[in-house]
Design a protein around this motif. Structure first.
Motif, PDB file in Angstrom:
ATOM      1  N   TYR A  66       0.841  -1.119   0.026  1.00 57.79           N
ATOM      2  CA  TYR A  66      -0.109  -0.032  -0.047  1.00 57.79           C
ATOM      3  C   TYR A  66       1.001   1.345   0.018  1.00 57.79           C
ATOM      4  CZ  TYR A  66      -4.368  -2.430   1.408  1.00 57.79           C
ATOM      5  OH  TYR A  66      -5.723  -3.084   1.341  1.00 57.79           O
ATOM      6  N   HIS A  67       1.785   1.416   0.863  1.00 53.32           N
ATOM      7  CA  HIS A  67       2.845   2.478   1.121  1.00 53.32           C
ATOM      8  C   HIS A  67       3.402   2.772  -0.131  1.00 53.32           C
ATOM      9  CE1 HIS A  67       6.352   4.298   3.689  1.00 53.32           C
ATOM     10  NE2 HIS A  67       5.569   5.308   2.918  1.00 53.32           N
ATOM     11  N   THR A  68       3.947   1.636  -0.945  1.00 53.62           N
ATOM     12  CA  THR A  68       4.651   2.012  -2.160  1.00 53.62           C
ATOM     13  C   THR A  68       3.675   2.347  -3.215  1.00 53.62           C
ATOM     14  OG1 THR A  68       5.817   0.034  -1.694  1.00 53.62           O
ATOM     15  CG2 THR A  68       6.233   0.688  -3.944  1.00 53.62           C
ATOM     16  N   GLU A  69       2.485   2.073  -3.345  1.00 52.92           N
ATOM     17  CA  GLU A  69       1.596   2.190  -4.444  1.00 52.92           C
ATOM     18  C   GLU A  69       1.096   3.896  -4.085  1.00 52.92           C
ATOM     19  OE1 GLU A  69      -0.583   1.898  -7.808  1.00 52.92           O
ATOM     20  OE2 GLU A  69       0.846   0.352  -6.932  1.00 52.92           O
ATOM     21  N   TYR A  70       0.670   3.994  -2.802  1.00 53.17           N
ATOM     22  CA  TYR A  70       0.498   5.559  -2.543  1.00 53.17           C
ATOM     23  C   TYR A  70       1.647   6.605  -2.723  1.00 53.17           C
ATOM     24  CZ  TYR A  70      -3.232   3.786   0.415  1.00 53.17           C
ATOM     25  OH  TYR A  70      -4.473   3.143   1.043  1.00 53.17           O
ATOM     26  N   LEU A  71       2.920   6.052  -2.765  1.00 56.38           N
ATOM     27  CA  LEU A  71       3.768   6.937  -3.111  1.00 56.38           C
ATOM     28  C   LEU A  71       4.124   7.108  -4.811  1.00 56.38           C
ATOM     29  CD1 LEU A  71       6.555   6.068  -0.478  1.00 56.38           C
ATOM     30  CD2 LEU A  71       5.265   8.084  -0.912  1.00 56.38           C
ATOM     31  N   ALA A  72       3.655   6.074  -5.387  1.00 57.35           N
ATOM     32  CA  ALA A  72       3.806   6.213  -6.990  1.00 57.35           C
ATOM     33  C   ALA A  72       2.517   6.877  -7.291  1.00 57.35           C
ATOM     34  CB  ALA A  72       3.435   4.757  -7.510  1.00 57.35           C
ATOM     35  N   VAL A  73       1.344   6.891  -6.810  1.00 58.22           N
ATOM     36  CA  VAL A  73       0.381   7.769  -7.143  1.00 58.22           C
ATOM     37  C   VAL A  73       0.687   9.381  -6.699  1.00 58.22           C
ATOM     38  CG1 VAL A  73      -1.969   8.518  -6.358  1.00 58.22           C
ATOM     39  CG2 VAL A  73      -1.450   5.970  -7.134  1.00 58.22           C
ATOM     40  N   LYS A  74       1.243   9.498  -5.235  1.00 53.56           N
ATOM     41  CA  LYS A  74       1.478  10.694  -5.126  1.00 53.56           C
ATOM     42  C   LYS A  74       2.668  11.417  -5.974  1.00 53.56           C
ATOM     43  CE  LYS A  74       3.085  13.596  -1.237  1.00 53.56           C
ATOM     44  NZ  LYS A  74       4.252  13.664  -0.225  1.00 53.56           N
ATOM     45  N   SER A  75       3.614  10.635  -6.321  1.00 56.67           N
ATOM     46  CA  SER A  75       4.666  11.156  -7.113  1.00 56.67           C
ATOM     47  C   SER A  75       4.095  11.745  -8.621  1.00 56.67           C
ATOM     48  CB  SER A  75       5.983  10.090  -7.463  1.00 56.67           C
ATOM     49  OG  SER A  75       6.619   9.887  -6.286  1.00 56.67           O
ATOM     50  N   GLY A  76       3.276  10.671  -9.022  1.00 54.35           N
ATOM     51  CA  GLY A  76       2.703  11.061 -10.223  1.00 54.35           C
ATOM     52  C   GLY A  76       1.633  12.357 -10.418  1.00 54.35           C
ATOM     53  N   LEU A  77       1.187  12.434  -9.393  1.00 58.59           N
ATOM     54  CA  LEU A  77       0.157  13.449  -9.107  1.00 58.59           C
ATOM     55  C   LEU A  77       1.062  15.007  -9.078  1.00 58.59           C
ATOM     56  CD1 LEU A  77      -2.863  12.335  -7.096  1.00 58.59           C
ATOM     57  CD2 LEU A  77      -2.604  12.940  -9.350  1.00 58.59           C
ATOM     58  N   GLU A  78       2.113  14.834  -8.223  1.00 58.65           N
ATOM     59  CA  GLU A  78       3.032  15.904  -8.233  1.00 58.65           C
ATOM     60  C   GLU A  78       3.654  16.136  -9.354  1.00 58.65           C
ATOM     61  OE1 GLU A  78       4.417  15.700  -3.428  1.00 58.65           O
ATOM     62  OE2 GLU A  78       5.613  14.497  -5.022  1.00 58.65           O
ATOM     63  N   LEU A  79       4.016  15.192 -10.355  1.00 62.97           N
ATOM     64  CA  LEU A  79       4.614  15.503 -11.650  1.00 62.97           C
ATOM     65  C   LEU A  79       3.494  16.222 -12.513  1.00 62.97           C
ATOM     66  CD1 LEU A  79       6.710  14.985 -13.593  1.00 62.97           C
ATOM     67  CD2 LEU A  79       5.809  12.869 -14.387  1.00 62.97           C
ATOM     68  N   ILE A  80       2.156  15.961 -12.504  1.00 62.27           N
ATOM     69  CA  ILE A  80       1.208  16.498 -13.046  1.00 62.27           C
ATOM     70  C   ILE A  80       1.064  17.937 -12.885  1.00 62.27           C
ATOM     71  CG2 ILE A  80      -1.357  16.679 -13.323  1.00 62.27           C
ATOM     72  CD1 ILE A  80      -0.235  14.219 -14.971  1.00 62.27           C
ATOM     73  N   GLN A  81       1.180  18.040 -11.550  1.00 64.90           N
ATOM     74  CA  GLN A  81       1.234  19.554 -10.876  1.00 64.90           C
ATOM     75  C   GLN A  81       2.245  20.284 -11.327  1.00 64.90           C
ATOM     76  OE1 GLN A  81       1.612  20.121  -6.438  1.00 64.90           O
ATOM     77  NE2 GLN A  81      -0.301  21.002  -6.822  1.00 64.90           N
ATOM     78  N   ALA A  82       3.530  19.878 -11.307  1.00 62.82           N
ATOM     79  CA  ALA A  82       4.693  20.418 -11.580  1.00 62.82           C
ATOM     80  C   ALA A  82       4.637  20.815 -13.477  1.00 62.82           C
ATOM     81  CB  ALA A  82       6.006  19.691 -11.321  1.00 62.82           C
ATOM     82  N   LEU A  83       3.959  19.902 -13.963  1.00 64.50           N
ATOM     83  CA  LEU A  83       3.931  20.258 -15.485  1.00 64.50           C
ATOM     84  C   LEU A  83       2.802  21.195 -15.995  1.00 64.50           C
ATOM     85  CD1 LEU A  83       4.365  16.542 -17.104  1.00 64.50           C
ATOM     86  CD2 LEU A  83       6.018  18.511 -17.110  1.00 64.50           C
ATOM     87  N   GLY A  84       1.888  21.661 -14.871  1.00 63.38           N
ATOM     88  CA  GLY A  84       0.954  22.588 -15.027  1.00 63.38           C
ATOM     89  C   GLY A  84      -0.189  22.148 -15.550  1.00 63.38           C
ATOM     90  N   MET A  85      -0.445  20.698 -15.458  1.00 63.75           N
ATOM     91  CA  MET A  85      -1.643  20.148 -16.245  1.00 63.75           C
ATOM     92  C   MET A  85      -2.754  19.987 -15.062  1.00 63.75           C
ATOM     93  SD  MET A  85       0.560  17.522 -18.261  1.00 63.75           S
ATOM     94  CE  MET A  85       1.858  18.045 -19.650  1.00 63.75           C
ATOM     95  N   SER A  86      -3.787  19.841 -15.728  1.00 65.10           N
ATOM     96  CA  SER A  86      -4.998  19.873 -14.966  1.00 65.10           C
ATOM     97  C   SER A  86      -6.159  18.814 -15.059  1.00 65.10           C
ATOM     98  CB  SER A  86      -5.618  21.166 -14.696  1.00 65.10           C
ATOM     99  OG  SER A  86      -6.311  21.657 -15.845  1.00 65.10           O
ATOM    100  N   SER A  87      -6.126  18.063 -16.560  1.00 65.32           N
ATOM    101  CA  SER A  87      -6.953  17.002 -16.795  1.00 65.32           C
ATOM    102  C   SER A  87      -6.291  15.819 -17.064  1.00 65.32           C
ATOM    103  CB  SER A  87      -7.819  17.534 -18.121  1.00 65.32           C
ATOM    104  OG  SER A  87      -8.567  18.872 -17.807  1.00 65.32           O
ATOM    105  N   VAL A  88      -6.487  14.777 -16.037  1.00 66.57           N
ATOM    106  CA  VAL A  88      -5.907  13.812 -16.078  1.00 66.57           C
ATOM    107  C   VAL A  88      -6.678  12.398 -15.593  1.00 66.57           C
ATOM    108  CG1 VAL A  88      -4.812  13.804 -13.809  1.00 66.57           C
ATOM    109  CG2 VAL A  88      -3.726  12.435 -15.441  1.00 66.57           C
ATOM    110  N   ALA A  89      -6.469  11.064 -16.355  1.00 71.45           N
ATOM    111  CA  ALA A  89      -6.838  10.034 -15.770  1.00 71.45           C
ATOM    112  C   ALA A  89      -5.997   9.280 -14.924  1.00 71.45           C
ATOM    113  CB  ALA A  89      -7.643   9.266 -17.121  1.00 71.45           C
ATOM    114  N   LEU A  90      -6.241   8.920 -13.963  1.00 71.59           N
ATOM    115  CA  LEU A  90      -5.101   8.171 -13.146  1.00 71.59           C
ATOM    116  C   LEU A  90      -5.442   6.795 -13.170  1.00 71.59           C
ATOM    117  CD1 LEU A  90      -2.718   8.142 -10.958  1.00 71.59           C
ATOM    118  CD2 LEU A  90      -4.522   8.600  -9.250  1.00 71.59           C
ATOM    119  N   MET A  91      -4.584   5.872 -13.315  1.00 74.13           N
ATOM    120  CA  MET A  91      -4.749   4.474 -13.584  1.00 74.13           C
ATOM    121  C   MET A  91      -3.791   3.857 -12.658  1.00 74.13           C
ATOM    122  SD  MET A  91      -7.146   4.801 -15.823  1.00 74.13           S
ATOM    123  CE  MET A  91      -7.275   2.955 -16.777  1.00 74.13           C
ATOM    124  N   SER A  92      -4.239   3.085 -11.920  1.00 73.22           N
ATOM    125  CA  SER A  92      -3.502   2.033 -11.221  1.00 73.22           C
ATOM    126  C   SER A  92      -4.025   0.655 -11.125  1.00 73.22           C
ATOM    127  CB  SER A  92      -3.390   2.405  -9.657  1.00 73.22           C
ATOM    128  OG  SER A  92      -3.137   1.408  -8.778  1.00 73.22           O
TER     129      SER A  92
END
Length: 169
Positions: A66-92
């Motif tokens: 769980y811990h590892t997957e949450y960090l993957a999700v968080k890192s992906g969302l932080e990347l989206i935020q850093a790129l200035g993007m706001s419309s995304v489908a998150l898949m896990s």
């Protein structure tokens, strides 16, 4: 594509593009409890399936899958935020993690801080879809997580403005 069968149905399962105008972020984790570290990876595609950016790295002091997957999700969302993007489908491919980060009630698990941080990142997006996908449709993110698991450095793939015609995975 992988063929998924049951007694009643047969269906081909593979990566599906997001709705027009959206990006698709696939994330995954690699974890071995005896080693107490994990790897995370993710890949961002546009609606045509073209590669935009990917990430993979090792994460120390991990307590669970769980811990590892949450960090993957968080890192992906932080990347989206850093790129200035706001419309995304998150898949896990980890259904329990998807359920936890989309649950409206407060999380009381030992990983509640990470879950709440993910919920905050999700709330900052203009349009987001959070979806479970089969592992066979999450192959690139899975391979990147494995690469991160075996690596000691942050590995960030550059943004691809002109996608190659052949990608070796």
């Amino acid at each position: 594509m992988t063929l998924v069968t049951s007694k009643r149905t047969k269906a081909k399962v593979g990566w599906s593009p997001p709705m027009s105008g959206m990006l698709c972020l696939n994330v995954d984790r690699a974890y071995v409890s005896s080693l107490q570290h994990g790897g995370i990876g993710g890949v961002l595609h546009n609606e045509k399936g073209e590669f935009i950016v990917g990430f993979a790295y090792k994460v120390p002091n991990i307590s669970s899958t769980y811990h590892t997957e949450y960090l993957a999700v968080k890192s992906g969302l932080e990347l989206i935020q850093a790129l200035g993007m706001s419309s995304v489908a998150l898949m896990s491919d980890y259904l329990e993690a998807i359920k936890a980060v989309t649950e409206k009630d407060q999380d009381f698990s030992t990983l509640r801080i990470i879950v709440e941080e993910i919920k905050d990142l999700l709330s900052d997006l203009h349009f987001v879809g959070v979806h479970h996908t089969y592992r066979s449709a999450n192959h690139v993110a899975h391979r990147l997580a494995g690469f991160g698991f075996d690596s000691d450095i942050l590995f960030m793939l550059c943004v691809c403005f002109e996608c190659p015609t052949v990608v070796i995975v």
